[in-house]
Design a protein around this motif. Structure first.
Motif, PDB file in Angstrom:
ATOM      1  N   ARG A 116     -53.576  22.036  27.437  1.00 31.15           N
ATOM      2  CA  ARG A 116     -52.978  20.940  28.200  1.00 31.15           C
ATOM      3  C   ARG A 116     -51.844  20.287  27.428  1.00 31.15           C
ATOM      4  O   ARG A 116     -51.713  20.509  26.235  1.00 31.15           O
ATOM      5  N   LYS A 117     -51.097  19.427  28.159  1.00 33.51           N
ATOM      6  CA  LYS A 117     -49.912  18.815  27.570  1.00 33.51           C
ATOM      7  C   LYS A 117     -50.297  17.780  26.500  1.00 33.51           C
ATOM      8  O   LYS A 117     -51.131  16.922  26.736  1.00 33.51           O
ATOM      9  N   ASP A 118     -49.749  17.890  25.334  1.00 30.54           N
ATOM     10  CA  ASP A 118     -49.831  16.841  24.316  1.00 30.54           C
ATOM     11  C   ASP A 118     -48.561  16.936  23.466  1.00 30.54           C
ATOM     12  O   ASP A 118     -47.648  17.684  23.813  1.00 30.54           O
ATOM     13  N   GLU A 119     -48.492  16.178  22.376  1.00 28.35           N
ATOM     14  CA  GLU A 119     -47.250  16.132  21.605  1.00 28.35           C
ATOM     15  C   GLU A 119     -46.837  17.511  21.088  1.00 28.35           C
ATOM     16  O   GLU A 119     -45.683  17.894  21.147  1.00 28.35           O
ATOM     17  N   ARG A 121     -47.683  20.481  22.296  1.00 32.05           N
ATOM     18  CA  ARG A 121     -47.280  21.370  23.387  1.00 32.05           C
ATOM     19  C   ARG A 121     -45.897  21.006  23.904  1.00 32.05           C
ATOM     20  O   ARG A 121     -45.115  21.868  24.254  1.00 32.05           O
ATOM     21  N   GLU A 122     -45.618  19.706  23.918  1.00 28.50           N
ATOM     22  CA  GLU A 122     -44.283  19.301  24.366  1.00 28.50           C
ATOM     23  C   GLU A 122     -43.213  19.827  23.410  1.00 28.50           C
ATOM     24  O   GLU A 122     -42.173  20.328  23.837  1.00 28.50           O
TER      25      GLU A 122
END
Ligand SMILES: Nc1ncnc2c1ncn2[C@@H]1O[C@H](COP(=O)(O)OP(=O)(O)OP(=O)(O)O)[C@@H](O)[C@H]1O
Ligand SMILES: [Mg+2]
Length: 361
Positions: A116-119, A121-122
């Protein structure tokens, strides 16, 4: 950049995790110790005993357990912190690996971090996007260089063939040979000049002056009037004063390319070209429209690519090099403008160049 090596982030995280655990342990045990001490004193007072400090004894009994708990917390904190930090920092390894691969020239590599999206992954996604854009740009440049070399080789190869044939035949008509060589040479010079112009516009190496597009359009139309007559094309110019800021020479080149195209890629007879300038609230617009054969939106979308020529005339003598619209696009972008190509329903093309209006008009 050379740096002295320091503590790894994993170690720092582990130490701070263990440190906080120890601090919490000390506070908790301290509170428990204080509690025991108070209980001891209360009992001493109640019993009215004279033994000096049974509370201190209680604490003394408690101390080994407290020490054992602290050792456990230290070991648990270090081990747990090490594993946890390792897990948290795992994406960093992949990102570093991809960065090194990109620095070594492998632009096709992607991080593709799952989850999922987190720092992290961004960061990884932003990096992947950057790599994709870079890869596309490099591929485009390579294609351009290959096409340019190919186009430059053609006139040289033709000249060589002509010279070889002339050498093999002593009775060859040299007048004709010189004429043909001259034509081929001119074409090679035109191509080289177009390439130079493209690179100059790309670098934005020009000073911005006040330029009235309507005057530029008139000048281009005047210069190309004889060509229009030769092609049996009617050339009409109209419109208002359209003040823009930019390079007069480049904007004249842009307009000339558009009007030239509109004349030569027109109907074989009774074609028309309309050149119009106008002002909008914050922009000025140059429109060049011409009759011609019907074009599909798919074909039109590719025409501004370098060396892209339409369907017809590729093998005829007067075929262009296919850089005219690429130059128009580059000049437009260098002037912070937009270029729009629309096929006309009745056939032919309508090209609109929109530039920011000169300030203080
Ligand atoms: N006004 C126009 N009407 C119809 N087709 C056009 C028009 N302008 C361009 N085209 C098509 O787009 C192609 C690309 O144009 P571009 O000006 O880039 O190259 P070119 O005219 O073939 O060569 P040159 O580099 O000498 O200008 C042309 O070959 C032509 O098929
Ligand atoms: Mg052209």
């Amino acid at each position: 950049m050379a740096r002295r090596s320091g503590l790894s982030v994993r170690l720092k995280l582990t130490l701070s995790y263990a440190g906080f655990l120890m601090l919490a342990g000390v506070l908790l045990l301290g509170a428990a110790g204080l509690f025991l001490l108070r209980q001891g004193w209360l009992r001493t007072n109640e019993e009215g005993a004279w033994r000096q400090s049974p509370g201190t004894e209680l604490v003394r009994g408690f101390a080994p357990t407290a020490a054992a708990v602290m050792v456990f917390l230290l070991v648990f904190g270090l081990l747990g912190g090490w594993l946890l930090a390792g897990r948290m920092l795992a994406p960093m390894d992949r990102i570093t690996h991809a960065t090194r691969a990109a620095a070594a020239g492998s632009l096709s590599h992607r991080i593709r971090l799952p989850g999922r999206k987190d720092e992290f992954r961004e960061l990884a996604d932003a990096f992947d996007t950057m790599l994709a854009q870079l890869e596309a740009q490099v591929a485009e440049q390579q294609r351009f260089a290959a096409n340019a070399s190919h186009e430059l080789r053609t006139p040289l190869a033709i000249s060589k063939t002509l010279i070889d044939v002339a050498r093999a035949d002593p009775n060859h008509d040299t007048g004709e040979l010189v004429d043909r060589l001259h034509t081929i040479n001119t074409r090679a010079i035109d191509l080289t000049e177009a390439l130079l112009l493209l690179s100059r516009a790309n670098q934005r190496a020009f000073t911005r002056e006040h330029v009235d597009l309507s005057l530029v359009a008139e000048e281009a139309a005047e210069t190309l009037h004889p060509l229009a007559e030769k092609h049996g094309v009617i050339l009409e110019t109209s419109g208002d004063i359209a003040p823009a800021a930019g390079s007069p020479a480049l904007l004249l080149q842009l307009t000339t390319n558009l009007v030239h195209n509109a004349i030569v890629h027109n109907l074989p007879q009774q074609g028309t070209v309309w050149v119009h300038t106008g002002v909008r609230p914050k922009t000025v617009v140059l429109t060049v429209e011409n009759t011609g054969e019907q074009l599909t939106p798919q074909l039109v979308a590719t025409l501004t690519e370098p060396f892209q020529r339409g369907t017809e005339r590729i093998h005829t003598d007067q075929a262009g090099v296919g850089l005219g619209l690429a130059i128009v696009k580059t000049i437009t972008e260098a002037h912070d403008g937009t270029l729009a190509l629309t096929p006309r329903p009745a056939g032919g093309l309508r090209i609109t160049v929109e530039l920011p209006a000169a300030s203080g008009r």
